[in-house]
Motif scaffolding. Structure first.
Motif, PDB file in Angstrom:
ATOM      1  N   PRO A  48     -40.298  82.294  53.535  1.00 26.39           N
ATOM      2  CA  PRO A  48     -40.291  83.402  54.502  1.00 26.39           C
ATOM      3  C   PRO A  48     -39.003  83.406  55.320  1.00 26.39           C
ATOM      4  N   ASP A  49     -38.412  84.585  55.495  1.00 26.66           N
ATOM      5  CA  ASP A  49     -37.185  84.695  56.290  1.00 26.66           C
ATOM      6  C   ASP A  49     -37.076  86.120  56.819  1.00 26.66           C
ATOM      7  N   ILE A  65     -35.132  90.016  47.759  1.00 26.57           N
ATOM      8  CA  ILE A  65     -35.484  88.835  46.960  1.00 26.57           C
ATOM      9  C   ILE A  65     -35.366  87.587  47.833  1.00 26.57           C
ATOM     10  N   ASN A  66     -36.504  86.947  48.074  1.00 26.00           N
ATOM     11  CA  ASN A  66     -36.501  85.701  48.843  1.00 26.00           C
ATOM     12  C   ASN A  66     -36.000  84.553  47.982  1.00 26.00           C
ATOM     13  N   THR A  67     -35.464  83.530  48.627  1.00 25.00           N
ATOM     14  CA  THR A  67     -35.224  82.295  47.917  1.00 25.00           C
ATOM     15  C   THR A  67     -36.559  81.566  47.780  1.00 25.00           C
ATOM     16  N   THR A  68     -36.624  80.542  46.959  1.00 28.07           N
ATOM     17  CA  THR A  68     -37.906  79.899  46.668  1.00 28.07           C
ATOM     18  C   THR A  68     -37.832  78.383  46.806  1.00 28.07           C
ATOM     19  N   ILE A  69     -39.010  77.792  46.944  1.00 31.70           N
ATOM     20  CA  ILE A  69     -39.139  76.340  46.914  1.00 31.70           C
ATOM     21  C   ILE A  69     -40.391  76.039  46.091  1.00 31.70           C
ATOM     22  N   SER A  70     -40.380  74.962  45.327  1.00 32.77           N
ATOM     23  CA  SER A  70     -41.517  74.636  44.462  1.00 32.77           C
ATOM     24  C   SER A  70     -42.388  73.559  45.090  1.00 32.77           C
ATOM     25  N   PHE A  71     -43.698  73.724  44.925  1.00 32.10           N
ATOM     26  CA  PHE A  71     -44.655  72.717  45.368  1.00 32.10           C
ATOM     27  C   PHE A  71     -45.420  72.201  44.157  1.00 32.10           C
ATOM     28  N   VAL A  72     -45.615  70.898  44.121  1.00 30.51           N
ATOM     29  CA  VAL A  72     -46.305  70.251  43.003  1.00 30.51           C
ATOM     30  C   VAL A  72     -47.556  69.576  43.540  1.00 30.51           C
ATOM     31  N   ASP A  73     -48.701  69.955  43.005  1.00 33.19           N
ATOM     32  CA  ASP A  73     -49.979  69.356  43.391  1.00 33.19           C
ATOM     33  C   ASP A  73     -50.215  68.159  42.474  1.00 33.19           C
ATOM     34  N   ARG A 269     -35.792  71.520  56.360  1.00 30.24           N
ATOM     35  CA  ARG A 269     -35.071  70.651  57.292  1.00 30.24           C
ATOM     36  C   ARG A 269     -34.880  69.250  56.708  1.00 30.24           C
ATOM     37  N   ILE A 270     -35.942  68.679  56.159  1.00 30.12           N
ATOM     38  CA  ILE A 270     -35.799  67.297  55.677  1.00 30.12           C
ATOM     39  C   ILE A 270     -34.981  67.223  54.387  1.00 30.12           C
ATOM     40  N   LEU A 271     -34.952  68.339  53.631  1.00 26.72           N
ATOM     41  CA  LEU A 271     -34.117  68.376  52.434  1.00 26.72           C
ATOM     42  C   LEU A 271     -32.676  68.783  52.746  1.00 26.72           C
ATOM     43  N   GLU A 272     -32.429  69.095  54.030  1.00 31.23           N
ATOM     44  CA  GLU A 272     -31.087  69.469  54.501  1.00 31.23           C
ATOM     45  C   GLU A 272     -30.543  70.667  53.726  1.00 31.23           C
ATOM     46  N   LEU A 273     -31.309  71.751  53.793  1.00 33.98           N
ATOM     47  CA  LEU A 273     -30.957  72.973  53.078  1.00 33.98           C
ATOM     48  C   LEU A 273     -30.545  74.071  54.050  1.00 33.98           C
ATOM     49  N   ASP A 274     -29.681  74.949  53.589  1.00 42.03           N
ATOM     50  CA  ASP A 274     -29.287  76.147  54.324  1.00 42.03           C
ATOM     51  C   ASP A 274     -29.523  77.369  53.441  1.00 42.03           C
ATOM     52  N   THR A 275     -29.435  78.543  54.058  1.00 39.17           N
ATOM     53  CA  THR A 275     -29.592  79.804  53.327  1.00 39.17           C
ATOM     54  C   THR A 275     -28.390  80.700  53.593  1.00 39.17           C
ATOM     55  N   PHE A 276     -27.827  81.278  52.518  1.00 40.40           N
ATOM     56  CA  PHE A 276     -26.862  82.357  52.718  1.00 40.40           C
ATOM     57  C   PHE A 276     -27.412  83.611  52.053  1.00 40.40           C
ATOM     58  N   PHE A 277     -26.798  84.752  52.363  1.00 38.55           N
ATOM     59  CA  PHE A 277     -27.323  86.028  51.885  1.00 38.55           C
ATOM     60  C   PHE A 277     -26.252  86.828  51.146  1.00 38.55           C
ATOM     61  N   PRO A 281     -26.550  97.856  48.431  1.00 41.39           N
ATOM     62  CA  PRO A 281     -27.505  98.932  48.115  1.00 41.39           C
ATOM     63  C   PRO A 281     -28.557  98.527  47.080  1.00 41.39           C
ATOM     64  N   GLU A 282     -28.167  97.697  46.114  1.00 35.21           N
ATOM     65  CA  GLU A 282     -29.112  97.326  45.058  1.00 35.21           C
ATOM     66  C   GLU A 282     -30.150  96.320  45.550  1.00 35.21           C
ATOM     67  N   GLU A 283     -29.677  95.281  46.237  1.00 36.27           N
ATOM     68  CA  GLU A 283     -30.616  94.258  46.701  1.00 36.27           C
ATOM     69  C   GLU A 283     -30.047  93.469  47.873  1.00 36.27           C
ATOM     70  N   THR A 284     -30.944  92.931  48.666  1.00 33.96           N
ATOM     71  CA  THR A 284     -30.614  91.904  49.653  1.00 33.96           C
ATOM     72  C   THR A 284     -31.328  90.639  49.206  1.00 33.96           C
ATOM     73  N   ARG A 285     -30.564  89.561  49.122  1.00 38.67           N
ATOM     74  CA  ARG A 285     -31.124  88.347  48.504  1.00 38.67           C
ATOM     75  C   ARG A 285     -30.733  87.098  49.282  1.00 38.67           C
ATOM     76  N   ALA A 286     -31.668  86.165  49.364  1.00 39.69           N
ATOM     77  CA  ALA A 286     -31.408  84.862  49.991  1.00 39.69           C
ATOM     78  C   ALA A 286     -31.144  83.830  48.909  1.00 39.69           C
ATOM     79  N   TRP A 287     -30.229  82.904  49.214  1.00 37.65           N
ATOM     80  CA  TRP A 287     -29.862  81.842  48.270  1.00 37.65           C
ATOM     81  C   TRP A 287     -29.923  80.493  48.986  1.00 37.65           C
TER      82      TRP A 287
END
Length: 357
Positions: A48-49, A65-73, A269-277, A281-287
């Motif tokens: 979410p952003d 388009i949001n960026t993603t993170i994977s969760f493993v059960d 935060r604990i993975l020390e990640l940042d987001t750029f955009f 006109p076609e899309e707004t995307r997070a990376w």
């Protein structure tokens, strides 16, 4: 860039319920008996952003388009897992593949949900899991440091393994290695005890705001900064509601933000990640990028050719992009910068890459 957080804990502490809530699905079977989950379930979750919607409105983007993170059960561990108890080493191997560990801790009483131990004791439960991980690490370290195997390990990794072995044998805090070695070096060791950790105290509905005796005892002993109080059942209920119902329900029970959003934020935060955009006109995307990432490495997240042929990055901070109403005014008002190969991308930068093919 794909990052994985593995959800671990004893059987029947709420791992699969949390996973279902995270992924807004019923992909993980939740049932009231140990070892319900055998093969790990993997869910890719949008991060979410709120900035994305604001950027898209200014750029009149057709899609977001949001960026993603994977969760493993990962299935429940039990005492003796490192020696093959329960489903043992199979589970431990799944944990080795994740970037961070989410410890799911039972902090609720229930006559309906079976407990593998005779009492609810979150401190004991965490110590069981961490001991099994440590014993698994100990076996791995000893094998790699055997004379026949040692010749295949580089000197840097040998030093990490030897220091880790000393910490485990002498009951010292293994996290001291984080101050001596880079994150990349430690990741290459594959040691479970060195992975970043988040502690999730799973509580009942009446304890979700203020916690209870179990969460207080736990947080008095462990790292409060990396601890969340969550009710996996409530999170599942929230996910089944539409936006208006969701807000009303959260207001009614006094939740300002979902536990899932808080968990994702802590994961970043604990993975020390940042987001750029990127925004047009076609899309707004997070990376997603690692903190202190250079502009060419950020460009590679879009396409490797962007890194190979990198020339410059047209750069505007998020705040400047919003206050100047997009690319054109930001450029006119001197808020767009041309940054070179050494530029360290900041969280929230809006970028457009110039490159040669």
């Amino acid at each position: 860039m794909s990052f994985k957080c593995g959800i671990v804990g004893l059987p029947n502490v709420g791992k699969s319920t949390l996973f279902n809530a995270l992924t807004n699905s019923s992909k993980a079977q939740a049932a009231n008996f140990p070892f319900c989950t055998i093969d790990p379930n993997v869910g890719i979750v949008p991060v979410p952003d709120n900035r994305l919607k604001n950027l898209a409105n200014i750029s009149n983007s057709k899609k977001i388009i949001n960026t993603t993170i994977s969760f493993v059960d990962i299935a429940g561990l039990v005492k003796g897992a490192s020696k093959g108890e329960g489903l043992g080493n199979k589970f431990l191997s799944h944990i080795r593949e994740v970037d961070a560990i989410i410890h799911m801790i039972r902090c609720f009483d229930s006559d309906d949900i079976q407990n593998v131990n005779p009492s609810v004791d979150p401190i004991r439960d965490l110590e069981i899991i961490e001991t099994e991980m440590m014993l698994a690490d100990l076996e791995s370290i000893q094998k790699r440091l055997e004379k026949n195997n040692k010749k295949n390990v580089d000197e840097e990794q040998i030093k990490i393994l030897e220091l880790s072995l000393d910490c485990i044998n002498k009951s010292k805090d293994i996290s001291i290695l984080h101050s001596e070695f880079s994150k990349k070096q430690l990741n290459q060791s594959g040691l479970l005890s060195l992975k970043p950790k988040i502690y999730v105290c799973n509580v009942d509905e009446k304890s979700v705001q203020t916690g209870n005796e179990y969460t207080k005892a736990f947080m008095n002993k462990f790292d409060i900064k990396n601890t969340l109080i969550v009710s996996a059942d409530i999170e599942n209920q929230i996910n089944e509601l539409d936006d208006n119902e969701k807000k009303n329900y959260m207001d009614m029970i006094g939740l300002k933000e979902t536990g899932l959003n808080l968990l994702i934020q802590k994961g970043y935060r604990i993975l020390e990640l940042d987001t750029f955009f990127t925004s047009g006109p076609e899309e707004t995307r997070a990376w997603t990028i690692q903190k202190n990432c250079t502009a060419p490495k950020a460009a590679a997240e879009i396409h490797t050719d962007f890194e190979k042929g990198f020339i410059r990055a047209e750069t505007i901070s998020y705040d400047d992009f919003i206050s100047n109403d997009g690319w054109a005014n930001s450029k006119t008002n001197g808020k767009m910068r041309l940054e070179g190969k050494d530029y360290i991308v900041k969280d929230g930068d809006v970028l457009n890459f110039r490159f040669n093919t």
